[in-house]
Motif scaffolding. Structure first.
Motif, mmCIF file in Angstrom:
data_model
loop_
_atom_site.group_PDB
_atom_site.id
_atom_site.type_symbol
_atom_site.label_atom_id
_atom_site.label_comp_id
_atom_site.label_asym_id
_atom_site.label_seq_id
_atom_site.Cartn_x
_atom_site.Cartn_y
_atom_site.Cartn_z
ATOM 1 N N MET A 99 33.700 -33.746 6.733
ATOM 2 C CA MET A 99 32.790 -32.990 7.564
ATOM 3 C C MET A 99 31.774 -33.942 8.198
ATOM 4 S SD MET A 99 32.590 -29.831 8.435
ATOM 5 C CE MET A 99 32.623 -28.177 7.938
ATOM 6 N N ALA A 100 31.458 -33.716 9.415
ATOM 7 C CA ALA A 100 30.496 -34.543 10.136
ATOM 8 C C ALA A 100 29.075 -34.220 9.687
ATOM 9 C CB ALA A 100 30.636 -34.304 11.634
ATOM 10 N N LYS A 101 28.195 -35.206 9.849
ATOM 11 C CA LYS A 101 26.762 -34.982 9.589
ATOM 12 C C LYS A 101 26.150 -34.448 10.875
ATOM 13 C CE LYS A 101 22.443 -37.145 8.341
ATOM 14 N NZ LYS A 101 21.737 -38.392 8.066
ATOM 15 N N VAL A 102 25.592 -33.239 10.804
ATOM 16 C CA VAL A 102 25.006 -32.602 11.976
ATOM 17 C C VAL A 102 23.507 -32.437 11.733
ATOM 18 C CG1 VAL A 102 25.027 -30.579 13.482
ATOM 19 C CG2 VAL A 102 27.155 -31.347 12.397
ATOM 20 N N GLU A 103 22.715 -32.907 12.698
ATOM 21 C CA GLU A 103 21.261 -32.767 12.646
ATOM 22 C C GLU A 103 20.830 -32.023 13.904
ATOM 23 O OE1 GLU A 103 19.622 -36.919 11.187
ATOM 24 O OE2 GLU A 103 21.394 -37.103 12.483
ATOM 25 N N MET A 104 19.966 -31.042 13.728
ATOM 26 C CA MET A 104 19.462 -30.297 14.867
ATOM 27 C C MET A 104 17.944 -30.206 14.776
ATOM 28 S SD MET A 104 20.390 -26.543 16.404
ATOM 29 C CE MET A 104 19.669 -25.552 15.136
ATOM 30 N N TYR A 105 17.276 -30.796 15.752
ATOM 31 C CA TYR A 105 15.826 -30.671 15.873
ATOM 32 C C TYR A 105 15.573 -29.354 16.590
ATOM 33 C CZ TYR A 105 15.582 -35.655 14.733
ATOM 34 O OH TYR A 105 15.699 -36.875 14.114
ATOM 35 N N SER A 106 14.712 -28.519 16.019
ATOM 36 C CA SER A 106 14.552 -27.172 16.565
ATOM 37 C C SER A 106 13.181 -26.611 16.216
ATOM 38 C CB SER A 106 15.630 -26.261 15.977
ATOM 39 O OG SER A 106 15.412 -26.104 14.581
ATOM 40 N N THR A 107 12.954 -25.399 16.703
ATOM 41 C CA THR A 107 11.825 -24.590 16.262
ATOM 42 C C THR A 107 12.404 -23.238 15.832
ATOM 43 O OG1 THR A 107 11.392 -23.665 18.453
ATOM 44 C CG2 THR A 107 10.224 -25.707 17.886
ATOM 45 N N MET A 108 11.637 -22.510 15.072
ATOM 46 C CA MET A 108 12.130 -21.235 14.561
ATOM 47 C C MET A 108 12.119 -20.136 15.617
ATOM 48 S SD MET A 108 13.235 -21.740 11.599
ATOM 49 C CE MET A 108 13.630 -23.457 11.810
ATOM 50 N N TRP A 109 11.316 -20.274 16.665
ATOM 51 C CA TRP A 109 11.154 -19.225 17.670
ATOM 52 C C TRP A 109 11.997 -19.441 18.929
ATOM 53 C CZ3 TRP A 109 9.480 -21.674 21.953
ATOM 54 C CH2 TRP A 109 8.802 -22.878 21.778
ATOM 55 N N CYS A 110 12.746 -20.503 18.997
ATOM 56 C CA CYS A 110 13.490 -20.877 20.201
ATOM 57 C C CYS A 110 14.840 -20.154 20.283
ATOM 58 C CB CYS A 110 13.698 -22.389 20.177
ATOM 59 S SG CYS A 110 14.950 -23.019 21.279
ATOM 60 N N GLY A 111 15.069 -19.433 21.382
ATOM 61 C CA GLY A 111 16.329 -18.718 21.572
ATOM 62 C C GLY A 111 17.532 -19.651 21.685
ATOM 63 N N TYR A 112 17.365 -20.781 22.355
ATOM 64 C CA TYR A 112 18.463 -21.748 22.469
ATOM 65 C C TYR A 112 18.811 -22.328 21.099
ATOM 66 C CZ TYR A 112 17.906 -21.586 27.520
ATOM 67 O OH TYR A 112 17.845 -21.167 28.828
ATOM 68 N N CYS A 113 17.790 -22.535 20.277
ATOM 69 C CA CYS A 113 18.022 -23.023 18.913
ATOM 70 C C CYS A 113 18.818 -21.996 18.111
ATOM 71 C CB CYS A 113 16.693 -23.317 18.213
ATOM 72 S SG CYS A 113 15.687 -24.577 19.027
ATOM 73 N N ALA A 114 18.457 -20.726 18.274
ATOM 74 C CA ALA A 114 19.165 -19.652 17.568
ATOM 75 C C ALA A 114 20.630 -19.618 17.991
ATOM 76 C CB ALA A 114 18.493 -18.307 17.840
ATOM 77 N N ARG A 115 20.901 -19.814 19.285
ATOM 78 C CA ARG A 115 22.293 -19.837 19.760
ATOM 79 C C ARG A 115 23.068 -21.011 19.172
ATOM 80 N NH1 ARG A 115 21.503 -19.240 26.010
ATOM 81 N NH2 ARG A 115 19.604 -18.109 25.642
ATOM 82 N N ALA A 116 22.433 -22.172 19.128
ATOM 83 C CA ALA A 116 23.098 -23.345 18.561
ATOM 84 C C ALA A 116 23.365 -23.140 17.072
ATOM 85 C CB ALA A 116 22.245 -24.597 18.789
ATOM 86 N N ARG A 117 22.382 -22.595 16.345
ATOM 87 C CA ARG A 117 22.580 -22.297 14.918
ATOM 88 C C ARG A 117 23.756 -21.345 14.724
ATOM 89 N NH1 ARG A 117 17.116 -21.228 15.087
ATOM 90 N NH2 ARG A 117 15.942 -23.028 14.400
ATOM 91 N N ALA A 118 23.800 -20.304 15.547
ATOM 92 C CA ALA A 118 24.861 -19.301 15.416
ATOM 93 C C ALA A 118 26.235 -19.923 15.642
ATOM 94 C CB ALA A 118 24.628 -18.151 16.392
ATOM 95 N N LEU A 119 26.354 -20.793 16.641
ATOM 96 C CA LEU A 119 27.645 -21.428 16.918
ATOM 97 C C LEU A 119 28.046 -22.353 15.773
ATOM 98 C CD1 LEU A 119 30.094 -22.079 18.644
ATOM 99 C CD2 LEU A 119 28.667 -23.674 19.963
#
Length: 87
Positions: free
Chosen positions: A1-21
């Motif tokens: 499995m690859a190491k995936v890092e995502m810099y985000s905020t909890m209120w960001c809609g684009y972050c939520a979409r990336a998390r969901a995918l």
């Protein structure tokens, strides 16, 4: 499995979409909240060649970009291989 890092905020809609995918793919990822620790935001900006928007996503240390870039990789059939899900 690859190491995936995502810099985000909890209120960001684009972050939520990336998390969901990523969750849909079954990929484990480190979700780095840049609001909680401003030094992590500076780290993100440096790693992402000056980009200041969230999310900024890295797979095995390689900068992928944001949510739209992640979705484009998926549509192109390239995301599974990057995540280590394809043989």
């Amino acid at each position: 499995m690859a190491k995936v890092e995502m810099y985000s905020t909890m209120w960001c809609g684009y972050c939520a979409r990336a998390r969901a995918l990523l969750r849909k793919k079954g990929a484990a990822f480190e979700d780095i909240d840049v609001d909680a620790d401003t030094s992590r935001r500076n780290e993100m900006i440096q790693r992402a060649s000056g980009r200041t928007t969230v999310p900024q996503i890295f797979i095995d240390g390689v900068h992928i970009g944001g949510s739209d870039d992640l979705a484009a990789l998926d549509r192109a059939g390239k995301l599974d291989k990057l995540l280590g899900l394809a043989s």
